[in-house]
Structures are given as structure tokens and as C-alpha cells.
Design a protein around this motif. Sequence first.
Motif, short mmCIF file in Angstrom:
data_model
loop_
_atom_site.label_atom_id
_atom_site.label_comp_id
_atom_site.label_asym_id
_atom_site.label_seq_id
_atom_site.Cartn_x
_atom_site.Cartn_y
_atom_site.Cartn_z
N SER A 339 30.73 20.76 72.03
CA SER A 339 31.41 19.73 71.01
C SER A 339 31.84 20.79 69.83
N GLU A 340 32.32 19.88 69.13
CA GLU A 340 32.89 20.73 67.82
C GLU A 340 31.61 21.20 66.90
N THR A 341 30.57 20.46 66.89
CA THR A 341 29.45 20.56 66.26
C THR A 341 28.80 21.66 66.63
N THR A 368 38.87 22.85 59.18
CA THR A 368 39.58 21.92 59.36
C THR A 368 40.91 22.00 58.97
N LYS A 371 42.98 23.23 61.66
CA LYS A 371 43.20 22.42 62.70
C LYS A 371 44.54 21.59 62.40
N TRP A 566 40.08 19.28 69.72
CA TRP A 566 39.05 18.82 68.72
C TRP A 566 39.84 18.06 67.47
N THR A 567 41.46 18.24 67.77
CA THR A 567 42.14 17.19 66.75
C THR A 567 42.23 15.85 67.14
N ASN A 610 40.48 14.81 60.68
CA ASN A 610 39.96 15.79 61.31
C ASN A 610 38.87 16.48 60.87
N PRO A 612 34.88 17.17 60.20
CA PRO A 612 34.00 16.94 61.23
C PRO A 612 33.01 15.75 60.92
#
Length: 691
Positions: A339-341, A368, A371, A566-567, A610, A612
Motif C-alpha cells: 500500500s501507499e502507507t 503528494t 503525485k 496511488w493517484t 491525493n 494519504p
Amino acid sequence: MNLLLFHIPLIAAGVVVGGVVIASGGSGLQSGVAAIATGASGFATSALLIQSQSSKQGKLEQERDRLKQDIERQIRALPFGAELEYLQRQRELLRQNVSELKQQEEDLQERVRLVEENPPNLEELEQRQQKIGELKTQINENKGRLQAIIDQIAEREKQRDGLQEVTSQFLQKQEEVRGLTERLHELNQQAAELELFRSTYDALRKDAQNLETKQQHLQAEIPRLEQERDRILAEIATMETKAQQVDGLRVQIENLDADLRTKRSELGSLKRQLEQLNSEKSLLDGQILSKENELKEFQKKIREAKGDLEEIENGFKQAFQALETPIELAANQPRLFASETEFLTLFRQYLNGKGLIFSERTVKAFHTSLKVQDISALVILAGISGTGKSERPQAYANFIGAPLVMLPVQPRWDSPQDLQGFYNYVEKKYKPTDLMRYLYQHQHQSNLKGRIVMVLLDEMNLARVEYYFSDFLSKLETRRSKKTYLDLEAGSLKLKDEQKQVLIPNEFLFVGTMNEDETTQSLSDKVLDRANILTFGRPPDLQLCGHKQTSPPIPTYVSWDAFQGWTKEPSPDLAKKVKHYVDEANDIMESLGRPFAHRVFQAFTKYVCNYPNPDRDEVIRNQAIADQFGQKLLPKLRGVMVEEKNVKEALDKMESLLSQLNDEPLNQAFKKAREGQYGQFQWKGMVYPQD
């Protein structure tokens, strides 16, 4: 009258009190004294009021007699229904009068009770008792009149009921007469119809007799007419046979005429074709000769073109030899994160391992901003020297396995050639920068396809950014809607369009750093609108560099597709929440002469979307909105005079709007900017607390 009634209870109370004194064993003198003492206070007023009310009562009685006579005259003049209605109204009036008198009687009794507590003079009491008797007599008289009127009303109601029954019987008989009349009318109509039917029947009977006579005459003519019919049919059969023969001959003649015309037309066509073929033969002979000459000319041009092509290929290879140098990649294995996290958590651990201390919010803001480069094409890290502006993008590029293009900006840069490279007419060679070489190789080198490339313009404001980067920034903005190319300067070389054009791919992420001191240049609104500016102020606590852990280069990389995964696009609900702040901010900015348009709102919303996990927690969403205020809007206010009245009012409104986000770093940075030197607003950036 009301005042008299008010004092009568006082007198009656005095009499009662005197009686109570005697019953308790007092003498007559004592009871009289008690009564006098109780009613003395209202005696004088009562006497005057009694005299006044007596005269008023006489007038009221005269008025009552006059009204009674008028009522009797009206009753005699009114019809029965009106008389009954009038009596009912009088009954209601008398009932109201009786109710009022009963209420007065109750008031008198209440006042008698009061008089018992304060007894009046005995003589006055006797007068008031006499008056009470008169009032009771009036009440009884009114009750008698009321009963008489009630009896009259009952009698009139009986008469009205009888009249209604007679009226009902009359209406019933009248309805029966109307029905009989309608029945008589229907019978008359039926009689007229029967008479008409009879006359019609007689006429039809007479017509039938006439028709029978004609039928007898016609039946006598039938044998003669049948013979005539047979003769005519025989003649018709003979004529039809002859007509068929004539039609056959006519068709043959027409066919022969058509064949003749066809043959004549074919003969004429053959003659014309022959003439045309002769003409074409002559023309083709000339064309063959011309084509032979053209073929010789083309063969000559082909030989010349082959020579030019060889010269161009050799010249292109020689001129653009520097662009052909391949890019060496340290990371060759793709890497996927759950995941992005997880990515952000591991990236912070990587930074800590390299001894770089950055807050979590700073890392999220930088990540961010990268992104959303489709709409904010540049990330600018601004602030005082030594805050890690250059190390941050380098560490990010190393962690994701992206090649890093480092471009140290020089103060002499004043044209796009300083950023992209130029053609040396003396050497007949193109002198590319690293940026142009990476762009060219990204288009031609197979293992760079789908790879992220980080471009770092270090100390980009040593020169005027608009001089060397303005055109390139416009192309970066264009690439989100269509493919965008840079044109290579090739001098006098004859190159194809595809050889001159170098694609600016979406995979290239652009970051710039800026020092804020007397040696640097400020940014224009064009750059501010198209960039996210992360301004880092003075850190609250100065710290030593963290312990660096030696680690080998990361062999893996994050692909562009994984990064794009992730966007997100803004949802209508989130856009509505962001628009509330943006609209209010735009009104304030307009009052300060710094309004903005759609691009800023779109970039604002894209950034918040975008960031998180903006939907999980309102605090996180407000942090993202606060970041955009600090990155896009507040830098636009640089230079406004904060002490001017209209500016001060607008800044107060802005401060109130920012306080709704409940973001302490933003609020502190805004207050500090209002306290800038020379009475100007000076945005120094937000200082995020360390985790």
C-alpha cells in the motif's frame, strides 16, 4: 352602577360584622360601632355614587320602555320567520343580561364577605340593603321576561314546524304535477311520430305498386334483349381476333425499328471510339517519351538523395553523438508495495537510516506534490540554507530507484538553451544538457520505458526562472492533455521531424530548490500557479546530523504504473468541502488584488484528494488543505503592506478562515508573515513539529 355595586358589599359586610358582635355577647352599641368602623372608609363615596346611579337607573328604565315599544312594532311588521329569528336574538341578549346579573350577584356576595371583615355604618347598610332588594327585584323581573320570551319562541317553533310540513307536502304535489306534464309531452310526441309513420307507409305502398307494373313491362323485353346481346358478343369475338393479329404485327414493326436504331448507334459509337483510340495512341506516344525522360531524371535524383541521406545520417550521428550515450541504471528489478502507507513508512525508515530527520507531514507533502505533477508541474523546496532541501529529492529518487538528473542552476542562465542544450555551429555538434540526454534516451532506450526519472533544478532562483524555464514549464503543463515535444536545434542539418522532436514523458518528475537570501530572484505568478512550493522556515530546535548507516544501493525500483496506482481523482463530496475554503480565500485574495482562477482550484482539490488517507480523518484532510494554503495561496501575498486599512481587514478575514482548519503550524506561520520587515507580508513557510 359598577361603583355602587362595589360599595354595597362593604355596607352588607358591616351589617354582618355587627351581627357577629351581638352573637358573641356584645351590646348593640358595640355592634353598631364595629359596623360603622368597617364601612366608614367607603361611606362618603358610596352615598354620592348611589345618588348618581339612581338617576342613571331611571334613564335606563325609560330607554328600556322605548326599546320594548320598538321591538313590538318590529315584531308586528316582520314576517313569521324574521319574528322568530328576532325572538331568538332577544332570548340570547336576555340570557347574557341574566348572566351578567348573576355575576354581579356573586360579586355582591363576595363583597358582603369583605364587609363582614370591615363593617360599615348601620344607616348606610340599611340603604344598601334596600338597594340590594331593588336589584334582586330587577333580576326577578328580567327572569320573568326571559321565561315569557322563551315560551313565545317555543310557540313560534311549533308553528314553524307545522309550516315546514305543509311546505314539504306542497313541494311533493308540485313534483307530481311536473312529472305528469312531462309524460303528456312525451305522449304528444309519440302521436306525432305515429302519424308521420302512417303517411310514409302509404307513400311506400303506392311506390311498390308502380314498381310491380314496371317489372311486368321489363320482363316482356328480356327475350329480345338477350338475342341482341348474343349477336353483339359474337361480333366482339370476331373483332378481338383481328385486333390480336394487328397487335402482333405492330410489335414486330416496333422491334425492327428499335434494332435499326441500335445498329446505327453502335456504328456511330465504333467510329468515335476509333477516332479516340487514334488520338490516345498519339498522346500515349508522347507520354511514353516524357516518362522515359522523367525516369532518367528520377534515377538521377535517387542517386543524389542516397548521397544526401548518407550525408544526413553521418551528420546526425556526428552532431547528436552526445545524445546517444546510454543511461546506466543501478536498479533493475521492479518493486511492489502492499500500500501507499507501507511505502511512506519504509521511506521514513530509509531517511532515518541515512541520518536525515524529516517530519511525517513534510514527507507526505513532498510525496503528494510529486503525485499531482499532471496539474502542478513543479515541486519547489524553498527556505533558508541547511534545511535539507537538496537531500530530500535525492533520497526519494534513491529509494524508488529512479535515475536522478542534477541540474545546478547558474546565475548566467537566461534562455531555454541553458536548460536543454544548444547546437555548436563551429563544431557542427549538439551540446546537450543531462536533462536533454535523459529525455532522448527515455524515448530510445528500452530499459527506461515505464521508469520514473527525477529532475532536480538545484538553487533554481539564482537566475530569473522565467528566462530559462518559462517555455519548458508551459510544455510540462501541456503534457497532461497531449503528447508534448521539445525541438532539437540542428543548425543547417536536414532532419526529419521525428529526428528533431524529443518527447517529454509523464514519467519525468521535476523538483527545484530555492534559497531565500539577497542573491536570489523571486518567482512570478505564472510559476506560483503551476508549482507546489514547500517553504521551510527556521527549525525550532537545532540538531546534529543523525547517525548514518552504510547500506548498499537499492537494486529495485518503483515503476511508473505502480506510482500512478496511488493517484486518485477528486470525489464530488471532497471537492465540495475544499471549494468552501477556496471560494472564501479567493474573495479575500481578490480584495487584496491577488485573485486566482480555475487552475488553482483544480490543483488545490487534486492535492487534497491525493494526500494519504484524506477521507479517514477530518484532521488529515485539514492538514492537506492547510498545506495548499501554504504552498499555493499565501506566497502570492508577498509584498502587501499589512498596515493599510483594507489590507489589514482582508488579512484578518484570512486569519479567521485559516483558524477554521485548526492547524497550528499554518496559524503560526501566517501570524509571523504579518510581522514581516518594512510593514510587508513576508511568507517564510510553515515549521512542522518533529514526530
